[in-house]
Design a protein around this motif. Structure first.
Motif, mmCIF file in Angstrom:
data_model
loop_
_atom_site.group_PDB
_atom_site.id
_atom_site.type_symbol
_atom_site.label_atom_id
_atom_site.label_comp_id
_atom_site.label_asym_id
_atom_site.label_seq_id
_atom_site.Cartn_x
_atom_site.Cartn_y
_atom_site.Cartn_z
ATOM 1 N N GLY A 300 0.817 -1.224 0.000
ATOM 2 C CA GLY A 300 0.000 0.000 0.000
ATOM 3 C C GLY A 300 0.843 1.263 0.000
ATOM 4 N N PHE A 345 9.293 -1.585 4.880
ATOM 5 C CA PHE A 345 8.554 -0.361 5.215
ATOM 6 C C PHE A 345 7.184 -0.772 5.747
ATOM 7 C CE2 PHE A 345 10.494 3.508 3.202
ATOM 8 C CZ PHE A 345 11.652 2.923 2.732
ATOM 9 N N SER A 348 2.594 0.254 10.614
ATOM 10 C CA SER A 348 2.108 -0.481 11.798
ATOM 11 C C SER A 348 3.140 -1.464 12.324
ATOM 12 C CB SER A 348 0.850 -1.262 11.433
ATOM 13 O OG SER A 348 1.169 -2.220 10.424
ATOM 14 N N THR A 351 1.903 -5.624 9.317
ATOM 15 C CA THR A 351 1.287 -6.098 8.069
ATOM 16 C C THR A 351 1.753 -7.523 7.766
ATOM 17 O OG1 THR A 351 1.075 -3.861 7.301
ATOM 18 C CG2 THR A 351 1.057 -5.571 5.609
ATOM 19 N N LYS A 484 -4.968 7.692 -2.318
ATOM 20 C CA LYS A 484 -5.725 8.511 -1.356
ATOM 21 C C LYS A 484 -7.111 8.812 -1.908
ATOM 22 C CE LYS A 484 -3.789 7.821 1.263
ATOM 23 N NZ LYS A 484 -2.795 7.124 1.856
ATOM 24 N N VAL A 604 -3.319 -4.336 8.484
ATOM 25 C CA VAL A 604 -3.768 -5.517 7.745
ATOM 26 C C VAL A 604 -2.961 -6.737 8.206
ATOM 27 C CG1 VAL A 604 -4.217 -6.458 5.456
ATOM 28 C CG2 VAL A 604 -4.383 -4.009 5.830
HETATM 29 O O1 M6R Z 1 1.142 -0.645 8.323
HETATM 30 P P1 M6R Z 1 1.647 -0.723 6.917
HETATM 31 O O2 M6R Z 1 2.383 0.490 6.505
HETATM 32 O O3 M6R Z 1 2.447 -1.961 6.652
HETATM 33 O O4 M6R Z 1 0.344 -0.824 6.033
HETATM 34 C C1 M6R Z 1 0.392 -1.082 4.667
HETATM 35 C C2 M6R Z 1 -0.907 -0.683 3.991
HETATM 36 O O5 M6R Z 1 -1.956 -1.450 4.476
HETATM 37 C C3 M6R Z 1 -1.230 0.793 4.230
HETATM 38 O O6 M6R Z 1 -0.157 1.593 3.812
HETATM 39 C C4 M6R Z 1 -2.489 1.212 3.475
HETATM 40 O O7 M6R Z 1 -2.306 1.114 2.095
HETATM 41 C C5 M6R Z 1 -2.826 2.639 3.858
HETATM 42 N N1 M6R Z 1 -3.549 2.674 5.094
HETATM 43 C C6 M6R Z 1 -3.586 3.354 2.832
HETATM 44 O O8 M6R Z 1 -3.753 4.696 3.175
#
Ligand code: M6R
Length: 607
Positions: A300, A345, A348, A351, A484, A604
């Protein structure tokens, strides 16, 4: 992706659970539920829909007790119904359970447990019955025995009516954190849900079961041997989870970026030695000198930050970089070796796909450096080295400030890799550092003048399709701007390499399509101008993002969103800000649920 909270202590538990769920709602918002032990039995209240529905139910019928569990759901197994909402109970209603993750062997377990009475279609309920099956007076032994039979991903919290002085948690491939205090103990899927109660937290390690009482928390491996917890103090305050007068978290978080990008530079620029300093990195100069190629793994928005970073590492460190979608990488045959550096990267740090890619790379002998916002997260713990972003808590499901922080960290790292590898001089680094310091001010200027962005949003809200195009560093902005727009406004938008338009997408140009061209000054500016002309000459609608003072772009665009001049390497950090605002104002104009867009969740943790 679900949010979970558990409490055992001396206070009335319902407000604690509901307060925790409010902070966790961004993890999943299909349905919610709580269970409280009232001194005799478990009392459950659950409701499909947003947390507010549950809140009005418990306001009418408050539950009293000092032991309880709460859950906010992002459905995986079974539809969004009251029966499928958590918590779930065993047949005798003396065991209550909430779960985040997927129990992969649930079909097989359900067959074995067929004499039990199932009330839902969820995989979670199986665990309540399995624990019941294993229970013969010792709750810890029952939890350990049940957990040993589970396959898949789980963060579980389990309470026993016969043992109301304690709670159990278990974790495998899904986040779970305990909060430690002298008179109460808590468990949650995100550490910020614990912050109103304590800043002293400890992640539950993979494959461990924890036992919480008022007096403290003990951790056990699956053989029942006690293992140490690794507590630490969280720096964020509980206010990080407040909107502070903004109408949405997303707007607040967009506006924080002048500050958060400045934080990323604070104390990291050693102007005397012309080096970037990362505290407690975990890898040294020798490790970086051994690297022959870099692979970035992310999903993402984080993958978009990786896309910008790729250009930075190639420019400054002169190393080849593959920026891979973690969900693809993990099932491919990437030739990792000890000369490969993986950059993981993840905002959270939880993922599932990115975590799997990290494990795969390490098993194959590569070093992994994580860039994440969350201390103690799975990816942080499982990597060889970590750069922590300083974005603070991000609540909006759409990533904004963590995106710009990730890029700042990734690009600074790329520059320092160039220094370590002798590819850029001290003088060059000195200039780059100076230009980095202009980023926060440039973002602030974008934030101060949003009139044109709002005008374009008014137009976009009536739109059909949007093609965001960019090149080099701003290819990332094209991808991220489009993401976005689609995730919060639900309008169709694609991010594309501008040079690729003539290889197919130009056929889409008509009255229904608007092309959004990211064309700040830099190495590929003239190429972008040609690409814009190719659209404009076919009577396509064009909106551009350009550098203040550019006289050409207004002649070929219906609107231009201006950004201040910054060095090309930092341009994606600034150019994305008007596009975050454009998506935000378009979504608001369409009446969308900006902070909790449909079907999505912040973190996720399932495939
Ligand atoms: O926590 P992460 O950065 O690993 O998450 C990856 C994607 O789920 C996250 O960047 C998602 O695409 C965004 N919430 C979208 O705005």
């Amino acid at each position: 992706m679900c949010g979970i909270i558990g409490y055992v202590g001396t206070k009335e538990v319902l407000p604690i659970l509901m307060g925790g769920l409010r902070l966790l709602e961004y993890r999943g918002y299909d349905s919610a539920g709580v269970v409280v032990f009232d001194g005799k039995r478990f009392r459950v209240e659950k409701a499909p829909g947003k947390l507010q529905v549950l809140a009005s139910r418990v306001a009418r019928k408050p539950l009293e007790g000092t032991l309880g569990l709460g859950h906010t759901r992002w459905a995986t197994h079974g539809g969004v119904t009251e029966a499928n909402a958590h918590p779930h109970l065993s047949c005798d209603e003396r065991i209550a359970i909430v779960h985040n993750g997927i129990i992969e062997n649930y079909v097989e377990l359900k067959k074995r447990l067929r004499r039990h009475k199932f009330r839902s279609e969820t995989d979670t309920e199986i665990v309540a019955h399995l624990v019941e099956e294993k229970y013969s007076g010792d709750p810890r032994a029952a939890v350990l025995a049940a957990v040993r039979e589970l396959r898949g991903a789980y963060a579980l919290v389990i309470a026993f009516a016969r043992h109301p002085d304690r709670l159990y948690g278990a974790r495998l491939n899904a986040p779970l954190v305990v909060g430690l205090d002298s008179t109460e103990s808590l468990l949650a899927s995100d550490l910020h849900a614990l912050l109103p109660h304590t800043r002293r937290v400890a992640p539950v390690e993979e494959g461990r079961v924890v036992e919480l009482t008022r007096a403290g928390v003990r951790s056990f491996d699956l053989d029942g041997r006690e293992q140490p917890l690794k507590p630490f103090e969280v720096e964020w305050s509980a206010e990080a989870a407040e909107k502070s007068g903004y109408s949405h978290f997303m707007l607040k978080e967009i506006h924080e970026q002048a500050d958060t990008t400045a934080q990323e530079l604070q104390g990291r620029l050693d102007r005397a030695r012309n080096e970037v300093v990362f505290e407690d990195l975990g890898l040294d100069r020798a490790d970086f000198r051994r690297v022959r190629r870099v692979v970035i793994a992310a999903c993402g928005t984080s993958w978009h930050a990786g896309t910008a970073t790729k250009y930075g590492i190639e420019e400054f460190a002169r190393l080849p970089v593959d920026c891979a979608l973690a969900s693809e990488l993990r099932y491919g045959d990437y030739p990792f070796d000890r000369h490969t550096l993986m950059l993981a990267f993840s905002q959270s740090g939880e993922t599932a796909d990115t975590l799997a890619a990290v494990r795969m790379a390490r098993e194959a002998g590569a070093k992994v450096l994580a860039i994440t916002n969350i201390r103690g997260s799975s990816i942080a713990r499982e990597s060889d080295a970590v750069v922590y972003m300083r974005a603070r808590l991000e609540v909006g499901v759409a990533a904004t400030k963590t995106y710009t922080s990730q890029m700042m960290c990734g690009l600074l790292l790329g520059m320092q890799m160039g220094r370590w590898r002798g590819m850029i001089t001290g003088a060059h680094m000195g200039v780059l550092m100076k230009t980095a310091l202009q980023v926060p001010g440039a973002i602030q200027r974008v934030l101060e003048d949003v009139a044109e962005i709002k005008r374009v949003a008014e137009r976009f809200k009536k739109g059909y399709d949007f093609m965001y195009i960019g090149r080099r560093y701003n290819l990332a902005t094209a991808y991220e701007g489009a993401l976005k727009m689609k995730e919060i406004s639900y309008l169709h938008a694609e991010g594309y390499g501008a040079g690729e338009m003539k290889h197919g997408p130009l056929a889409l140009v008509d009255d229904h399509l608007t092309t959004l061209a990211i064309a700040p000054q830099g190495r590929v500016y003239e190429k972008m101008v040609s690409n814009i002309q190719q659209v404009a000459s076919r009577k396509g609608h064009v909106v551009s993002v350009g550098t203040d003072g550019d006289a050409l772009l207004p002649t070929m665009s219906e609107h231009v969103l201006w950004i201040p001049a910054v060095a090309e390497v930092w341009s994606p950090v600034v150019s994305v800000v008007p596009l975050q605002l454009l998506a935000y104002y378009t979504a608001v104009a369409l009446g969308r649920d900006v902070d909790q867009p449909r079907n999505l969740a912040k973190s996720v943790t399932v495939e």
